[in-house]
Scaffold this motif. Sequence first.
Motif, PDB file in Angstrom:
ATOM      1  N   ILE A 302       0.931  -1.194   0.071  1.00 19.38           N
ATOM      2  CA  ILE A 302       0.067   0.047   0.037  1.00 19.38           C
ATOM      3  C   ILE A 302       0.861   1.287   0.106  1.00 19.38           C
ATOM      4  CG2 ILE A 302      -1.795   1.309   1.225  1.00 19.38           C
ATOM      5  CD1 ILE A 302      -2.741  -1.372   2.434  1.00 19.38           C
ATOM      6  N   SER A 303       2.198   1.182   0.834  1.00 18.54           N
ATOM      7  CA  SER A 303       2.780   2.295   1.012  1.00 18.54           C
ATOM      8  C   SER A 303       3.301   2.907  -0.579  1.00 18.54           C
ATOM      9  CB  SER A 303       3.785   2.220   1.990  1.00 18.54           C
ATOM     10  OG  SER A 303       3.610   1.866   3.028  1.00 18.54           O
ATOM     11  N   ASP A 304       3.404   1.979  -1.416  1.00 15.74           N
ATOM     12  CA  ASP A 304       4.119   2.058  -2.772  1.00 15.74           C
ATOM     13  C   ASP A 304       3.380   3.042  -3.589  1.00 15.74           C
ATOM     14  OD1 ASP A 304       6.102   0.450  -2.430  1.00 15.74           O
ATOM     15  OD2 ASP A 304       5.348  -1.362  -3.454  1.00 15.74           O
ATOM     16  N   LEU A 305       1.901   3.085  -3.170  1.00 13.73           N
ATOM     17  CA  LEU A 305       1.085   4.157  -3.915  1.00 13.73           C
ATOM     18  C   LEU A 305       1.276   5.513  -3.475  1.00 13.73           C
ATOM     19  CD1 LEU A 305      -1.952   2.167  -3.947  1.00 13.73           C
ATOM     20  CD2 LEU A 305      -0.197   1.973  -5.499  1.00 13.73           C
ATOM     21  N   GLY A 306       2.096   5.759  -2.441  1.00 11.36           N
ATOM     22  CA  GLY A 306       2.541   7.259  -1.965  1.00 11.36           C
ATOM     23  C   GLY A 306       1.609   7.809  -0.841  1.00 11.36           C
ATOM     24  N   TYR A 307       0.475   7.319  -0.589  1.00 12.81           N
ATOM     25  CA  TYR A 307      -0.415   7.705   0.290  1.00 12.81           C
ATOM     26  C   TYR A 307       0.193   7.585   1.669  1.00 12.81           C
ATOM     27  CZ  TYR A 307      -4.684   9.914   2.429  1.00 12.81           C
ATOM     28  OH  TYR A 307      -5.225  10.733   3.299  1.00 12.81           O
ATOM     29  N   PRO A 308       0.494   8.436   2.648  1.00 14.82           N
ATOM     30  CA  PRO A 308       1.090   8.028   3.944  1.00 14.82           C
ATOM     31  C   PRO A 308       0.191   7.186   4.923  1.00 14.82           C
ATOM     32  CG  PRO A 308       0.269  10.424   3.927  1.00 14.82           C
ATOM     33  CD  PRO A 308       0.128   9.945   2.809  1.00 14.82           C
ATOM     34  N   ARG A 309       0.661   6.310   5.614  1.00 12.39           N
ATOM     35  CA  ARG A 309      -0.088   5.550   6.573  1.00 12.39           C
ATOM     36  C   ARG A 309      -0.486   6.260   7.833  1.00 12.39           C
ATOM     37  NH1 ARG A 309      -0.172   2.800  11.452  1.00 12.39           N
ATOM     38  NH2 ARG A 309      -0.610   0.486  11.208  1.00 12.39           N
ATOM     39  N   PRO A 310      -2.034   5.984   7.893  1.00 12.93           N
ATOM     40  CA  PRO A 310      -2.554   6.999   9.140  1.00 12.93           C
ATOM     41  C   PRO A 310      -2.022   6.077  10.359  1.00 12.93           C
ATOM     42  CG  PRO A 310      -4.167   6.326   7.338  1.00 12.93           C
ATOM     43  CD  PRO A 310      -3.005   5.584   6.865  1.00 12.93           C
ATOM     44  N   GLU A 311      -2.065   6.820  11.335  1.00 15.88           N
ATOM     45  CA  GLU A 311      -1.692   6.428  12.743  1.00 15.88           C
ATOM     46  C   GLU A 311      -3.095   5.987  13.382  1.00 15.88           C
ATOM     47  OE1 GLU A 311       1.178   6.005  13.867  1.00 15.88           O
ATOM     48  OE2 GLU A 311       1.839   6.593  12.260  1.00 15.88           O
ATOM     49  N   VAL A 312      -3.045   4.438  13.789  1.00 15.04           N
ATOM     50  CA  VAL A 312      -4.149   3.816  13.927  1.00 15.04           C
ATOM     51  C   VAL A 312      -3.743   3.431  15.480  1.00 15.04           C
ATOM     52  CG1 VAL A 312      -6.038   2.009  13.913  1.00 15.04           C
ATOM     53  CG2 VAL A 312      -5.150   3.563  11.833  1.00 15.04           C
ATOM     54  N   THR A 313      -4.369   3.545  16.553  1.00 16.45           N
ATOM     55  CA  THR A 313      -4.282   2.616  17.844  1.00 16.45           C
ATOM     56  C   THR A 313      -5.544   1.981  18.038  1.00 16.45           C
ATOM     57  OG1 THR A 313      -2.843   4.295  18.654  1.00 16.45           O
ATOM     58  CG2 THR A 313      -3.824   3.005  20.132  1.00 16.45           C
ATOM     59  N   TYR A 314      -5.204   0.621  18.059  1.00 18.72           N
ATOM     60  CA  TYR A 314      -6.448  -0.297  18.116  1.00 18.72           C
ATOM     61  C   TYR A 314      -6.814  -0.375  19.710  1.00 18.72           C
ATOM     62  CZ  TYR A 314      -5.771  -1.318  13.299  1.00 18.72           C
ATOM     63  OH  TYR A 314      -5.389  -1.449  11.860  1.00 18.72           O
ATOM     64  N   PRO A 315      -8.157  -0.294  19.954  1.00 17.72           N
ATOM     65  CA  PRO A 315      -8.649  -0.595  21.416  1.00 17.72           C
ATOM     66  C   PRO A 315      -8.154  -1.962  21.633  1.00 17.72           C
ATOM     67  CG  PRO A 315     -10.538  -0.405  19.921  1.00 17.72           C
ATOM     68  CD  PRO A 315      -9.253   0.028  19.177  1.00 17.72           C
ATOM     69  N   GLU A 316      -8.110  -2.192  23.038  1.00 14.63           N
ATOM     70  CA  GLU A 316      -7.747  -3.509  23.391  1.00 14.63           C
ATOM     71  C   GLU A 316      -9.131  -4.430  23.413  1.00 14.63           C
ATOM     72  OE1 GLU A 316      -4.880  -5.002  24.530  1.00 14.63           O
ATOM     73  OE2 GLU A 316      -3.825  -3.210  24.066  1.00 14.63           O
ATOM     74  N   PRO A 317      -8.811  -5.669  23.067  1.00 13.07           N
ATOM     75  CA  PRO A 317     -10.028  -6.381  23.071  1.00 13.07           C
ATOM     76  C   PRO A 317     -10.793  -6.571  24.216  1.00 13.07           C
ATOM     77  CG  PRO A 317      -8.171  -7.632  21.776  1.00 13.07           C
ATOM     78  CD  PRO A 317      -7.839  -6.286  22.717  1.00 13.07           C
ATOM     79  N   VAL A 318     -12.161  -6.496  24.297  1.00 16.77           N
ATOM     80  CA  VAL A 318     -13.020  -6.613  25.462  1.00 16.77           C
ATOM     81  C   VAL A 318     -12.874  -8.009  26.217  1.00 16.77           C
ATOM     82  CG1 VAL A 318     -15.122  -6.288  26.668  1.00 16.77           C
ATOM     83  CG2 VAL A 318     -14.422  -4.709  24.907  1.00 16.77           C
ATOM     84  N   GLY A 319     -12.664  -8.214  27.321  1.00 18.11           N
ATOM     85  CA  GLY A 319     -12.723  -9.611  27.929  1.00 18.11           C
ATOM     86  C   GLY A 319     -11.430 -10.213  27.535  1.00 18.11           C
TER      87      GLY A 319
END
Length: 319
Positions: A302-319
């Motif tokens: 995906i990076s090869d297309l030139g659009y910067p990777r968004p910073e994503v923080t995933y929430p911890e799984p519940v339980g």
Amino acid sequence: MKQFIWMLCGIFVSGLLVGTLSACGAEQYSVCTITTEKPSAAQEESPALGEPPESGAEEPLEEPPAPSPKPGASITAEEDQARMLAYGKVLWDMYLLGLRPDGEELERATDLGPAEGNRFALVDLNGDGAEELIVCWDQACMAGMQGLVYTYDYPEEELRLVLSEFPALTFYENGTVTADWSHNQGWAGRFWPYTLYQYSPDSGVYEETGSVDAWDLECVEGDERLAAAFPGEADADGDGLVYYILTGEWYRNDRTPSGGLDGRLWDTDPVDGADLEDWLNAYTGGAEPLKIPYRHLEEVSISDLGYPRPEVTYPEPVG
């Protein structure tokens, strides 16, 4: 709770994306406006995103060349770069959030985290010099699999969904596509049913032309009444297969003995393999299927297309 977490995650990411996404619908052939900005100099000089492949791992496909005018078409470098940035944003949203451009949630193999294992390709499917984006979202249960084809109109900044089908797609160079049905639970047996589409320059989408199903005599072996109803007069080559070309409004007849089956599995006359081939060639022009250079949906590709990777923080799984 899961839906609420995803809503929070989506809100968080939307504030970090460089581009904007608006005017999206959920129709079969939706149109979205995607505005992107060229990455800053710092972004362009930063190291490639994503971890390098481990020793012995599958090597990524060759990096596409820098944007340049396409031969035989008036596609400028600026237009091509805008298209790649738009496609890159689409793929990041799918990969990181499991979201289509129209906001529809894609089924994912894992609840949280990147959607690994799906595929995409950039191919000029209609010969206008500009690549379309093909996404095969097949890392899901059968009902959640999707084959999506997008095009990008410049300078309108419109991303258009031009085909939505099951991801078993075969493309031909003249704009014809066959899409296998998701299931083959009828009497087609050795033949897998499919639907035929053809690209229409007038509408700008792939329009359905017809579908093909079959009756394999082997599927009713052991039932003398159904075997006797098999339309053998249409089976000129004697291979025990006849085909039903379904165009326009078509009706599926009752397949049970009580339904009075008379050899018309569908409400149309069966044909033999040679007739089916002639019908298909009338649309494909006898062309061979295209070899689509699919790439794995992963950070490095995906990076090869030139659009910067968004910073994503995933929430911890519940339980």
